[in-house]
Enzyme design. Structure first.
Site, PDB file in Angstrom:
ATOM      1  N   HIS A  26      89.582 -27.013  33.178  1.00  0.00           N
ATOM      2  CA  HIS A  26      89.716 -27.431  31.773  1.00  0.00           C
ATOM      3  C   HIS A  26      90.963 -26.733  31.208  1.00  0.00           C
ATOM      4  CE1 HIS A  26      88.527 -28.971  27.963  1.00  0.00           C
ATOM      5  NE2 HIS A  26      87.498 -28.201  27.674  1.00  0.00           N
ATOM      6  N   HIS A  51      92.714 -36.652  34.892  1.00  0.00           N
ATOM      7  CA  HIS A  51      91.956 -36.477  33.657  1.00  0.00           C
ATOM      8  C   HIS A  51      90.756 -37.402  33.693  1.00  0.00           C
ATOM      9  CE1 HIS A  51      91.046 -36.255  29.367  1.00  0.00           C
ATOM     10  NE2 HIS A  51      91.733 -35.138  29.388  1.00  0.00           N
ATOM     11  N   ASP A 100      98.317 -30.044  30.444  1.00  0.00           N
ATOM     12  CA  ASP A 100      98.567 -28.709  30.973  1.00  0.00           C
ATOM     13  C   ASP A 100      99.741 -28.642  31.942  1.00  0.00           C
ATOM     14  OD1 ASP A 100      96.556 -27.309  29.623  1.00  0.00           O
ATOM     15  OD2 ASP A 100      95.039 -28.167  30.939  1.00  0.00           O
TER      16      ASP A 100
HETATM   17  N1  ACO Z   1      94.736 -33.327  42.547  1.00  0.00           N
HETATM   18  C1  ACO Z   1      94.317 -34.020  43.643  1.00  0.00           C
HETATM   19  N2  ACO Z   1      93.316 -34.920  43.637  1.00  0.00           N
HETATM   20  C2  ACO Z   1      92.693 -35.107  42.465  1.00  0.00           C
HETATM   21  C3  ACO Z   1      93.055 -34.429  41.292  1.00  0.00           C
HETATM   22  C4  ACO Z   1      94.125 -33.516  41.372  1.00  0.00           C
HETATM   23  N3  ACO Z   1      94.515 -32.836  40.289  1.00  0.00           N
HETATM   24  N4  ACO Z   1      92.263 -34.814  40.283  1.00  0.00           N
HETATM   25  C5  ACO Z   1      91.405 -35.732  40.808  1.00  0.00           C
HETATM   26  N5  ACO Z   1      91.677 -35.902  42.124  1.00  0.00           N
HETATM   27  C6  ACO Z   1      91.015 -36.845  43.030  1.00  0.00           C
HETATM   28  C7  ACO Z   1      89.627 -36.364  43.420  1.00  0.00           C
HETATM   29  O1  ACO Z   1      89.680 -35.555  44.573  1.00  0.00           O
HETATM   30  C8  ACO Z   1      88.901 -37.678  43.630  1.00  0.00           C
HETATM   31  O2  ACO Z   1      89.343 -38.193  44.866  1.00  0.00           O
HETATM   32  P1  ACO Z   1      88.284 -39.022  45.804  1.00  0.00           P
HETATM   33  O3  ACO Z   1      87.941 -40.242  45.014  1.00  0.00           O
HETATM   34  O4  ACO Z   1      89.026 -39.282  47.069  1.00  0.00           O
HETATM   35  O5  ACO Z   1      87.098 -38.101  45.982  1.00  0.00           O
HETATM   36  C9  ACO Z   1      89.486 -38.582  42.547  1.00  0.00           C
HETATM   37  O6  ACO Z   1      90.801 -38.063  42.302  1.00  0.00           O
HETATM   38  C10 ACO Z   1      88.675 -38.599  41.254  1.00  0.00           C
HETATM   39  O7  ACO Z   1      88.582 -37.266  40.785  1.00  0.00           O
HETATM   40  P2  ACO Z   1      87.299 -36.633  40.082  1.00  0.00           P
HETATM   41  O8  ACO Z   1      87.246 -35.180  40.422  1.00  0.00           O
HETATM   42  O9  ACO Z   1      86.089 -37.459  40.383  1.00  0.00           O
HETATM   43  O10 ACO Z   1      87.676 -36.838  38.551  1.00  0.00           O
HETATM   44  P3  ACO Z   1      87.044 -36.094  37.312  1.00  0.00           P
HETATM   45  O11 ACO Z   1      87.184 -37.016  36.179  1.00  0.00           O
HETATM   46  O12 ACO Z   1      85.672 -35.589  37.634  1.00  0.00           O
HETATM   47  O13 ACO Z   1      87.974 -34.794  37.133  1.00  0.00           O
HETATM   48  C11 ACO Z   1      89.682 -33.348  36.389  1.00  0.00           C
HETATM   49  C12 ACO Z   1      88.952 -34.681  36.164  1.00  0.00           C
HETATM   50  C13 ACO Z   1      88.650 -32.180  36.440  1.00  0.00           C
HETATM   51  C14 ACO Z   1      90.639 -33.088  35.225  1.00  0.00           C
HETATM   52  C15 ACO Z   1      90.446 -33.424  37.728  1.00  0.00           C
HETATM   53  O14 ACO Z   1      91.400 -34.457  37.677  1.00  0.00           O
HETATM   54  C16 ACO Z   1      91.126 -32.089  38.084  1.00  0.00           C
HETATM   55  O15 ACO Z   1      90.489 -31.206  38.640  1.00  0.00           O
HETATM   56  N6  ACO Z   1      92.455 -31.924  37.757  1.00  0.00           N
HETATM   57  C17 ACO Z   1      93.147 -30.682  38.008  1.00  0.00           C
HETATM   58  C18 ACO Z   1      92.803 -29.645  36.967  1.00  0.00           C
HETATM   59  C19 ACO Z   1      93.430 -29.957  35.623  1.00  0.00           C
HETATM   60  O16 ACO Z   1      94.615 -30.232  35.533  1.00  0.00           O
HETATM   61  N7  ACO Z   1      92.621 -29.847  34.573  1.00  0.00           N
HETATM   62  C20 ACO Z   1      93.074 -30.059  33.188  1.00  0.00           C
HETATM   63  C21 ACO Z   1      92.547 -31.337  32.636  1.00  0.00           C
HETATM   64  S1  ACO Z   1      93.132 -31.568  31.007  1.00  0.00           S
HETATM   65  C22 ACO Z   1      92.183 -30.504  30.109  1.00  0.00           C
HETATM   66  O17 ACO Z   1      91.069 -30.230  30.417  1.00  0.00           O
HETATM   67  C23 ACO Z   1      92.770 -29.946  28.967  1.00  0.00           C
END
Ligand code: ACO
Length: 428
Positions: free
Chosen positions: A268, A307, A363
């Site tokens: 987050h 996201h 971010d």
């Molecule tokens: N890098 C690589 N792969 C990713 C990323 C990433 N940053 N984000 C999502 N994916 C992939 C997942 O592995 C998944 O792949 P799959 O379908 O092969 O299993 C797919 O994309 C869907 O991802 P989920 O984790 O199901 O998406 P969710 O909506 O639950 O997660 C989140 C969203 C937590 C923001 C995620 O994208 C992440 O961890 N990003 C990196 C951390 C980040 O930047 N957080 C800040 C968000 S903005 C904020 O909170 C202010």
């Protein structure tokens, strides 16, 4: 005219149920009538992480993830960043309308009068471990401030609620700056009522031991824009924590401490810190392809990408990126920017990211600007929490005014053991 209902057929019993549709949702409690027999508890929806569950009506913030749109109370975020300031945007989020000149002046005066901390609060800060993470200090100090404001628990009194909303939003920068100065063994700097929300924060952070600080108006404006961008973002993890904790009718200080704790996590608000760690680890543009291979192989995440709601470019990332050059012109170039720009370019052209609709989020670039402003990495998530405080508090007020809201208490699907008899330790 088509009926605004949904017909559900239970193939276990061949029975059909008609449930009302409202704003493209169905009331989850309607599912409870779906039973196999009279003794059956009834059906529930199963949605870990609330991926497709609306928990509230809201009139504060619109995030249109497919089209990369963010609006506070209907006003596009780019217009607010261009024309508004932190005080005014906070008023808008809190009250729903832009203030008149008189309303603005009163709001700003009220906030400035509440920015100082109680004198003996400083002693509380001294007890922190110097090297402790400032976000931990911020979370603890928000909760502790509640003990200096016992009337905060009188949440039925609307005027009293406003008083504590103002105290929390006004003192968030003071708590944040104290968290930093505590780690530097520097004396605390009192809030300066002559300055803007961002300018006052910069002075409380960076003034010398005699309280002197030369404010650069361009950097002050850049920070003010970052503050506006981070003020609210509908039902994210931290805001959901604020609402969930607030639904027990606890005081806003305790609820906001919980919201800040949720924000702290690297998935987050902690992602801005993680992005800088990642860029530093990549170290050079030539290492990007190898890094991305690791991401695609699932070994690590590309922090600052992806996201839950945005399946398009996060508009906040676009605004931050467009201000980065200006800041770097004054503060000096950040070598990590070249890596970030190239990383974004390559990632956006890769199938892995395109297929999953992964774009830079807020971010991805914010940390580099904070760094250019001289803010240490450990403070990045605190920088997010300061402006987000007004969003949390507006959402908390909306929750308390909403007759549909109940104490947050999700259900579970129990898959554990059936009843079994206790075994004495010798028999295990
Ligand atoms: N890098 C690589 N792969 C990713 C990323 C990433 N940053 N984000 C999502 N994916 C992939 C997942 O592995 C998944 O792949 P799959 O379908 O092969 O299993 C797919 O994309 C869907 O991802 P989920 O984790 O199901 O998406 P969710 O909506 O639950 O997660 C989140 C969203 C937590 C923001 C995620 O994208 C992440 O961890 N990003 C990196 C951390 C980040 O930047 N957080 C800040 C968000 S903005 C904020 O909170 C202010």
């Amino acid at each position: 005219m088509a009926k605004e209902t949904l017909t559900i057929k239970d193939n276990r019993t061949e029975q059909e149920y008609e449930v009302p549709i409202w704003e493209d949702t169905i009331p989850a409690m309607e599912l409870r009538q779906i039973k196999v027999n009279e003794g059956d508890f009834g059906m529930m929806s199963f949605d870990p992480g609330f991926k497709n569950t609306a928990t509230t009506e809201s009139t504060i913030t619109l995030v249109d993830g497919a089209n990369g749109i963010l609006r506070y109370r209907g006003y596009p975020i780019d217009q607010l960043c261009e024309k508004s300031d932190s005080f005014e945007s906070a008023y808008l989020i809190q009250y729903g309308e832009l203030p008149t000149k008189e309303e603005y002046d009163k709001w700003v005066g009220d906030l400035k009068a509440r920015a100082s901390l109680p004198e003996n609060f400083k002693a509380f800060f001294k007890a922190f471990e110097k090297d402790g993470h400032p976000m931990g200090k911020f979370i603890a100090s928000v909760a502790a401030l509640g003990t200096f404001n016992p009337t905060g628990s009188d949440i039925e009194n609307v005027a009293n609620r406003v008083e504590h909303v103002q105290r929390l939003f006004a003192s968030a920068p003071t708590l944040a700056a104290y968290s930093y100065r505590n780690s530097q063994d520097l004396p605390y700097v009192e809030p300066d009522p002559e300055l803007s929300y961002a300018g006052n924060f910069l002075k409380m952070m960076f003034a010398d031991k005699d309280g002197n600080y030369e404010l650069n108006p361009a950097l002050e404006e850049a920070l003010d824009i970052l503050f506006i961008l981070h003020m609210d973002h509908e039902q994210n993890c931290g805001t959901n924590a604020m609402r969930s904790i607030g639904s027990s009718h606890v005081d806003p200080y305790s609820a906001m401490a919980g919201a800040a704790a949720a924000l702290y996590g690297p998935l987050h608000g902690g992602a801005n810190e993680a992005v800088l760690r990642m860029l530093t680890k990549i170290g050079d543009v030539s290492n990007i392809p190898a890094f991305l291979e690791g991401v695609k192989a699932g070994k690590e995440k590309l922090m600052g990408f992806g996201h839950r709601v945005y399946k398009n470019y996060d508009p906040r990332a676009r605004i931050i990126k467009s201000h980065a050059d200006e800041v770097f012109k004054i503060a000096g170039a950040n070598p990590l920017l070249d890596i970030a720009l190239e990383l974004e370019k390559i990632a956006l052209n890769e199938d892995y990211f395109a297929k999953r609709k992964l774009y830079p989020n807020v971010d991805f670039y914010s940390g580099m600007i904070y760094q250019a402003l001289g803010i240490p990495r450990a403070m990045f998530t605190v920088m997010f929490a300061i402006p987000r405080s007004i969003g949390w508090l507006a959402q908390w007020q909306e929750l308390l005014n909403d007759p549909l809201q109940k104490i947050a208490r999700p259900r579970q699907v129990y898959l554990g053991e059936g009843e079994r008899s206790y075994k004495e330790i010798e028999q295990r």
